[in-house]
Scaffold this active site. Structure first.
Site, PDB file in Angstrom:
ATOM      1  N   SER A 144      -5.984   2.591   7.358  1.00 44.37           N
ATOM      2  CA  SER A 144      -6.143   1.202   6.956  1.00 44.37           C
ATOM      3  C   SER A 144      -5.637   0.258   7.957  1.00 44.37           C
ATOM      4  CB  SER A 144      -5.314   0.879   5.711  1.00 44.37           C
ATOM      5  OG  SER A 144      -5.919  -0.442   5.228  1.00 44.37           O
ATOM      6  N   ASP A 300     -11.924  -2.391   4.128  1.00 42.98           N
ATOM      7  CA  ASP A 300     -11.501  -2.670   2.617  1.00 42.98           C
ATOM      8  C   ASP A 300     -10.864  -4.184   2.413  1.00 42.98           C
ATOM      9  OD1 ASP A 300      -8.962  -1.874   3.621  1.00 42.98           O
ATOM     10  OD2 ASP A 300      -8.703  -0.394   1.869  1.00 42.98           O
TER      11      ASP A 300
END
Length: 571
Positions: A144, A300
């Protein structure tokens, strides 16, 4: 097994490469301890760790062991798992493609079909691929927004949702029963699985569905400029395709549009960090842009900065941008007559109360979950499965993650930046800057100052200290802090709310988690939880008032108070 024994086991193993052994020999005592004192663990965002040799590191050996466990898990859990297969994707990090291909080979040897993209793709598209291809599970290789030395491994169920604690526990049980990462052998099936490259048609369908999230696609986009950065990550191609199809004038931050595993053109790949925005804001000033949007490396999360009424560029927090988008979407849905019956919005227990107030004013029910978007994805599936219940209209977290339409079951940064751009354009056409729009919300719903502070606990000793401090907080709860009386304590580890009069109430419907949330007499809150992806404790503070005066000072006082209580340094 102590860390020295683990270290020597690796140093003396024929399965460890010469290159890794040189790294092992160069390690300090502290580095040895950190690399070998435990196995890399699954947290709120899957398994994340620093790349390199060691049991507490991500490498071919630790990834192999987890891939085997996931393969055994899907074969045990899902009917016809071998044929349905597993979809796998990855971001731009070091070894992300290697770990993707390694996972595919392992699952194929175990008899499980796999589907991989021809190159990197964002997390939300992996979630979509699982659903679209009818797979029994998915794997996303990503860390991430963590720094460049990290990578990670997220696992998904057949609905395209990250596995929640109850669902992942059988896999963790399998993992704990397996031989160690150097001794384990890949189970071999008589019928091998097939690895297939996913067709570009899936990209087209995903982008088309993202475009369907628009509420006012007819808005005049002439003269409205948007700066976009993917932070070297996986959303670049899909985001540009979506923006082009929607008709926006997009100016990419070219230096950050290279899929660089070293993140060479950014000071941080995390949209929550101010230094991540330096180059984007340079572009904005040079091009007189209206808006900057940014997705993190796996696509995301997203953040935004905007041209304010004062003529400068300002950033919004995840709580602020989420509140603005909630108001814009729900107002638009009602105006267009497309708000479904019995609508529901999902957020988390550490998200600002402002969004909840806005949602309920539009007649939208709100349900709050623990941190981790997997709980939101699971809840969407829950109501779909039972065939009745509220209809999902929005889900978000304070950490720059949201979902507009549930064809994806994870945060979707591409959906988010498209809708944030539409929202900013909508207000521009009305002559309203986003700071003015947000001020209007505060005047209507009250002023909220929400902030997040971190305390880091590196290495084996730091991990022990972190656990000790959290244990002390659970066992010796506060009655006051910074001159504020505690009205209630929500202890999610023990599933109980304790009120200041001594009465208690059971917390229903949420799994056990090492989280505490204090509610003070003036309406302020303090939530404390260890990060599930980094060695730190997070402190979420929110103060409220009829005006903004003094809210920041009060938040700083609460933070200083809890740091003093824990014997930690205020930073």
């Amino acid at each position: 097994m102590d860390y020295i024994t683990n270290y020597n086991r690796w140093l003396n193993s024929s399965k460890v490469s010469k290159e890794d052994k040189l790294i092992l020999l160069s390690m300090s005592k502290e580095e040895k301890a950190d690399a070998f004192y435990k196995d890399a663990e699954f947290g709120t965002g899957g398994m994340r760790g620093i790349l390199g040799p060691g049991t507490n590191r991500l490498n071919e050996h630790t990834i192999t062991r987890v891939a085997i466990a996931f393969g055994l898990f899907v074969k045990k859990t899902y009917e016809n798992a071998e044929n349905r297969g597993v979809a796998i994707s990855h971001d731009n990090r070091h070894h992300s493609r290697d770990f993707t291909l390694l996972s595919a080979r392992i699952l194929n040897q175990m008899g499980i079909n796999t589907y991989i993209f021809d190159s990197l793709r964002p997390t939300p598209e992996l979630s979509f691929a699982v659903r679209e291809l009818g797979c029994c599970g998915g794997i996303m290789v990503t860390a991430s927004h963590n720094p460049k030395q990290y990578n990670g491994y997220k696992v998904y169920d057949d609905t395209g949702c990250q596995l929640v604690p109850d669902s992942i526990q059988p896999m963790l049980d399998i993992l704990s029963s397996l031989p160690n990462e150097l001794d384990i052998e890949v189970p071999s099936s008589s019928k091998k699985g097939i690895n297939q490259i996913i067709s570009p048609e899936l990209d087209e369908k995903y982008c088309s569905l993202v475009l369907s999230c628009q509420v006012h696609p007819e808005l005049d986009k002439n003269g409205f400029k948007v700066i976009y950065s993917p932070q070297h990550g996986a959303s670049l191609e899909s985001a540009l395709k979506v923006f082009e199809s929607a008709g926006y004038e997009i100016i990419p931050v070219k230096e950050q549009c290279v899929h660089d595993p070293d993140f060479g053109a950014t000071k941080s790949p995390n949209p929550e960090v101010a230094s991540a925005w330096e180059l984007s804001l340079e572009y904005a000033k040079r091009n007189h842009a209206d808006l900057c949007v940014m997705t993190d490396p796996d696509g995301d999360r997203c953040g935004l900065a905007y041209l304010s009424s004062k003529g400068n560029y300002e950033r919004l927090t995840g709580n602020q941008s989420g509140a603005l988008l909630i108001d814009y979407l729900f107002k638009s849905y009602l105006e267009k007559g497309i708000m479904p019956e019995n609508p529901v919005m999902y957020d988390t227990i550490v998200t600002s109360d402002l969004g909840r107030s806005i949602a309920t004013s539009y007649g939208v029910k709100v349900e709050s979950f623990l941190t981790g978007f997997k709980y939101i994805g699971e809840r969407i599936h829950h109501y779909e499965k039972i065939g009745h219940g509220p209809t999902f209209v929005f889900g978000y977290e304070e950490s720059y993650g949201c979902l507009v339409k549930p064809f994806v079951r994870d945060k979707d940064g591409v959906q988010a930046i498209l809708l944030y751009s539409e929202m900013a354009l909508y207000y521009k056409r009305k002559g309203i800057a986003l700071d003015e729009a947000f001020k209007n919300l505060e005047e209507k719903y009250g002023y909220h100052h929400a902030c997040l502070n971190d305390a880091y606990f590196e290495g084996m000793e730091g991990n022990d200290t972190m656990k000790r401090l959290m244990k002390e907080l659970h066992e010796s709860p506060l009655t006051s802090l910074a001159g504020l009386k505690v009205k209630s304590i929500e202890d999610y580890l023990h599933d109980v709310i304790t009120f200041d009069d001594g009465t208690t109430k059971k917390i229903e419907g949420l799994p056990v988690s090492d989280v505490l949330k204090y509610r003070f007499e003036d309406g302020s809150t303090l939530a404390i939880r260890p990060s599930g992806t980094e060695p730190k404790v997070k402190f979420y503070i929110e103060t409220k008032g009829k005006t903004s005066e003094g809210l920041d000072i009060k938040a700083k006082s609460i933070y200083a108070g809890i740091m003093n209580r824990l014997g930690l340094e205020v930073k």
